[in-house]
Scaffold this active site. Structure first.
Site, mmCIF file in Angstrom:
data_model
loop_
_atom_site.group_PDB
_atom_site.id
_atom_site.type_symbol
_atom_site.label_atom_id
_atom_site.label_comp_id
_atom_site.label_asym_id
_atom_site.label_seq_id
_atom_site.Cartn_x
_atom_site.Cartn_y
_atom_site.Cartn_z
ATOM 1 N N GLY A 346 30.241 22.695 44.255
ATOM 2 C CA GLY A 346 30.106 21.351 44.795
ATOM 3 C C GLY A 346 30.813 20.342 43.933
ATOM 4 N N GLY A 348 30.141 16.758 42.087
ATOM 5 C CA GLY A 348 29.092 15.815 41.701
ATOM 6 C C GLY A 348 29.702 14.501 41.265
ATOM 7 N N GLY A 349 28.842 13.571 40.964
ATOM 8 C CA GLY A 349 29.298 12.259 40.559
ATOM 9 C C GLY A 349 30.140 12.302 39.296
ATOM 10 N N PHE A 350 29.896 13.283 38.443
ATOM 11 C CA PHE A 350 30.571 13.297 37.159
ATOM 12 C C PHE A 350 31.632 14.378 37.063
ATOM 13 C CE2 PHE A 350 26.532 11.268 36.376
ATOM 14 C CZ PHE A 350 26.889 10.186 35.602
ATOM 15 N N GLY A 351 31.793 15.144 38.118
ATOM 16 C CA GLY A 351 32.799 16.191 38.071
ATOM 17 C C GLY A 351 32.432 17.341 38.987
ATOM 18 N N VAL A 353 31.526 21.267 40.140
ATOM 19 C CA VAL A 353 30.638 22.303 39.633
ATOM 20 C C VAL A 353 31.101 23.667 40.147
ATOM 21 C CG1 VAL A 353 28.254 23.074 39.479
ATOM 22 C CG2 VAL A 353 28.745 20.649 39.714
ATOM 23 N N LYS A 367 29.850 22.685 34.884
ATOM 24 C CA LYS A 367 30.237 21.360 35.359
ATOM 25 C C LYS A 367 31.402 20.865 34.525
ATOM 26 C CE LYS A 367 28.054 17.573 37.198
ATOM 27 N NZ LYS A 367 26.748 17.220 37.675
ATOM 28 N N ASP A 464 19.883 8.966 39.066
ATOM 29 C CA ASP A 464 20.516 9.479 40.279
ATOM 30 C C ASP A 464 19.672 10.592 40.891
ATOM 31 O OD1 ASP A 464 22.363 9.650 42.288
ATOM 32 O OD2 ASP A 464 23.855 10.754 41.132
#
Ligand SMILES: *[C@@H]1O[C@H](CO)[C@@H](O)[C@H](O)[C@H]1NC(C)=O
Ligand SMILES: *[C@@H]1O[C@H](CO)[C@@H](O)[C@H](O)[C@H]1NC(C)=O
Ligand SMILES: *[C@@H]1O[C@H](CO)[C@@H](O)[C@H](O)[C@H]1NC(C)=O
Ligand SMILES: *[C@@H]1O[C@H](CO)[C@@H](O)[C@H](O)[C@H]1NC(C)=O
Ligand SMILES: *[C@@H]1O[C@H](CO)[C@@H](O)[C@H](O)[C@H]1NC(C)=O
Ligand SMILES: *[C@@H]1O[C@H](CO)[C@@H](O)[C@H](O)[C@H]1NC(C)=O
Ligand SMILES: *[C@@H]1O[C@H](CO)[C@@H](O)[C@H](O)[C@H]1NC(C)=O
Length: 662
Positions: A346, A348-351, A353, A367, A464
């Site tokens: 997936g 994510g907001g930070f990078g 995965v 991640k 979050d």
């Protein structure tokens, strides 16, 4: 003859004393961990220091008093120092004294000028403070120690450990008044391959009430590591431990029934004259036999002690270190098949995965953080080490990191069942989550959040929390992921205002979305949204209802006001649910999304409300009303807040007073 006998006896006595002396020598404490924040300190030559030192002297000289626990104060206000020690419940007064004496010196060396300090040893704990700490339950600061040996059938093992620890906690908390609050037990555990004995221990300071002790122990148990052969949680008011080997004194815990006194047959045939001879012969023989057994016992004990010490050392009890957490980039590259798209789980907001498999076949989630985090390498490492120490069954475990070639990568445990949104919003899969499962998920998320907010040493605001950040393990138990990201990205405070709003449309509290104000209460808001989503099976951010409510929160509020809350329930649940639980959860959800952060419950209250059917919940006030911009999803988004109590629910005729940001 009698001179000879006397000499022999004397000789034996000397030997006996020589053999016995090592057993009675003062023992020290085995240091485990200490905490003394350098935020409150005293000057080197101050009154406070004098008081601290005399407190330690007094604790140390009272080491044998009070049945293994002693509290005392030194000095007068405002320089009073409050202190106590607690020895492990199975130890003798001498061992306790030895540990306390050692600890008193050790702690003043480790914490020379700090006003608040605590240190844990295998045998005792010692603690002092400039505020009164007596009879007050304290779960933090706490530390988790684990045995780095893993076990094969983790789920089964964990279940058995949890069940055993829970019983041990009940026993320890419910000892008679005045007795030690201590229990240690051996239990047979049926593991898939074998039946093994598990040993467990739980202890509170005896100045707690039974219910406080129980609470402290349960929090500690919730934080025990999973998948390790042994683990402990040490907190100021209580501690728990389990191992697969005997680590406490079993005799002291459950004294065996005393053997019947050896019959002394005097014999009646011989005359009075033979007595001295019989005594002269029998006594030395008896003494020799006795000494033989004593010697065996002492040697055996020393051997065992050595063995235990080796076990404990090899067991790798350790506080998480940077080295243990660092992975090579090539290992991660290989594990994820060069970050191939087929391994992608997936974004994510930070990078992104990725799924990966380490050479030892362990599955991981990787991640790969997007470039441009605000952190330097050192800060990044420090934060990862801190976040990796957070261990709770409702949190996804951070296993390590990789920092090479401009890459910042986090390595997490792999959780098999995808995330909550995958089930709860998909009409084809909703059926897999029945009410009792959903109720357990709500409870698990609440406990995980409580741990982040309160029970861990770092107070972490998640910022979050949302359905896609709740992963489900093989048993469909929830595990919160992505916590601590703000810290790792170098933008954390525990509360305050930030220009960098991280969060997700639909879950963000209005004060956070609009003014960047975050706190435990903005997390409570997200939790409330999540609860309503779990109950209804609908997304707050993507909500269409024919009768005019324009988001899930306001729809739920409307149903609540009209006293038909159960209509919120996901239709697939309508046949089988617990009415009370559903209504309570809806009420709780609505309490969490109230407009004024001060009105929202803390996670501690939420957990309490979920656990106790008797606690009456307050009536929720009208939820925060946020006018969503359906086209602009960029953060922070613009929104408007209402002041009016009677907001028409239809978006077309909404009347809004625009507010200046507070
Ligand atoms: C307190 O400890 C931190 C980290 O250990 C250190 O950076 C800081 O300088 C210390 N502060 C004082 C006042 O000693
Ligand atoms: C503390 O007192 C001792 C003896 O009274 C003295 O030698 C020392 O210099 C003092 N230290 C400070 C920091 O004042
Ligand atoms: C024990 O503690 C008391 C104060 O709590 C102190 O006065 C005394 O010196 C200590 N030592 C002994 C041996 O009683
Ligand atoms: C120990 O703590 C209790 C409260 O738990 C307090 O009443 C008592 O005075 C304390 N003992 C000393 C010697 O300060
Ligand atoms: C720990 O588990 C891994 C697989 O999960 C295994 O390869 C490794 O040998 C185990 N370590 C020990 C010390 O048992
Ligand atoms: C242990 O558990 C397994 C599976 O639950 C069961 O088949 C077995 O009989 C159990 N063994 C004992 C000794 O209870
Ligand atoms: C274990 O406890 C018993 C009973 O209290 C005591 O006699 C014995 O010395 C203890 N053994 C150790 C190794 O401390």
């Amino acid at each position: 003859m009698s001179v000879l006998v006397a000499l022999m006896n004397l000789l034996l006595l000397v030997i006996a004393l020589a053999l016995l002396s090592p057993a009675t020598e003062a023992q020290q404490g085995t240091y485990r961990y200490h905490v003394c924040p350098n935020t409150t300190t005293f000057p080197v030559n101050s009154t406070h220091r004098g008081n601290r030192d005399s407190l330690l002297a007094s604790l140390s000289s009272n080491g044998t008093r009070g049945n293994g626990f002693y509290n005392t104060t030194a000095g007068r206000n405002p320089d009073t120092v409050y202190g106590l020690f607690l020895c492990r419940g199975d130890l003798s007064a001498e061992v306790c004294q030895g540990c306390v004496t050692f600890a008193a010196t050790d702690i003043s060396r480790r914490c020379p000028v700090e006003m608040i300090a605590i240190a844990w040893y295998d045998e005792c704990l010692i603690r002092y403070s400039n505020v009164n700490i007596f009879s007050a339950e304290a779960e933090e600061p706490a530390t988790v120690l684990f045995n780095s040996q893993n076990i094969t059938d983790q789920d089964r093992f964990n279940q058995q450990v949890q069940a055993m620890m829970s019983e041990t906690a009940t026993l320890a908390a419910n000892t008679p008044p005045g007795a030690k609050k201590f229990a240690a037990r051996a239990t047979a555990a049926n593991l898939s391959s074998s039946i093994q004995t598990l040993y467990s221990l739980g202890q509170c300071t005896p100045d707690l009430s039974s219910s406080d002790c129980d609470r402290c122990l349960r929090f500690a148990i919730g934080n025990l590591p999973r998948g390790s052969q042994g683990g402990r949680v040490l907190s100021p008011s209580c501690n728990v431990r389990y191992e697969i080997y005997l680590f406490y004194n079993q005799t002291a815990v459950a004294p065996p029934p005393s053997p019947p006194p050896a019959p002394i047959s005097g014999g009646n045939g011989n005359g009075r004259r033979s007595w001295p001879i019989i005594v002269a012969i029998v006594v030395p023989i008896a003494v020799i036999i006795l000494i033989f057994f004593l010697a065996c016992w002492v040697l055996k004990r020393r051997g065992k002690k050595k063995y235990d010490a080796i076990r404990a050392e090899n067991a790798g009890y350790d506080i998480t270190t940077v080295e243990a957490l660092q992975y090579d980039f090539t290992t991660i590259e290989t594990a994820t098949n060069n970050f191939s798209d087929s391994n992608k789980l997936g974004e994510g907001g930070f990078g992104d995965v990725y799924k990966g498999v380490l050479p030892n076949k362990q599955e991981i989630a990787v991640k790969r953080l997007s470039r441009g985090s605000g952190q330097g390498a050192e800060e990044f490492k420090n934060e990862v080490v801190l976040v990796a120490k957070l261990q709770h069954r409702n949190l996804v475990r951070l296993m390590g990191f990789c920092l090479e070639r401009e890459e910042k990568i986090l390595i997490y445990e792999y959780v098999p069942n995808k995330s909550l949104d995958y089930f709860v919003f998909d009409p084809a899969k909703q059926g897999q989550l029945d009410w009792s499962r959903r109720y357990k998920i709500i409870g698990g998320i609440a406990r995980g959040m409580l741990y982040l907010h309160v029970d861990s040493r770092l107070r972490i605001i998640h910022r979050d929390l949302k359905a896609s950040n709740i992963l489900l393990d093989g048993d469909m138990s929830p595990k919160i992921s992505d916590f601590g990201m703000a810290r790792i990205f170098g933008v954390d405070q525990t509360q305050g205002t930030t220009r960098r709003v991280v969060g997700t449309y639909g879950y963000m509290a209005p004060e956070y979305a609009m003014q960047g104000q975050f706190s435990v209460k903005s997390d409570a808001y997200s939790f409330g949204v999540l609860v309503l989503e779990i109950i209804s099976g609908q997304r707050n951010s993507n909500f269409y209802q024919t009768d005019g409510a324009e988001d899930l929160i306001n729809y739920a509020w409307k149903l609540w006001k009209d006293e038909r809350p159960l209509e919120l329930l996901n239709p697939v649940l309508r046949d089988n649910y617990a009415r009370n639980e559903v209504i309570r959860c809806i009420q709780l959800g609505l309490l969490c999304v109230q407009e004024d952060p001060a009105d929202r419950p803390t996670m501690a209250t939420v957990v309490l409300m979920l656990n106790s059917y008797s606690a009456t919940l307050p009536m929720p006030k009208e939820p925060a009303f946020v006018l969503h911009s359906r086209t602009d999803g960029s953060m922070p988004y613009k929104g408007l807040e209402s002041t009016s109590q009677s907001i028409p629910l239809s978006i077309n005729e909404v009347s809004i007073t625009e507010l200046d940001p507070r």
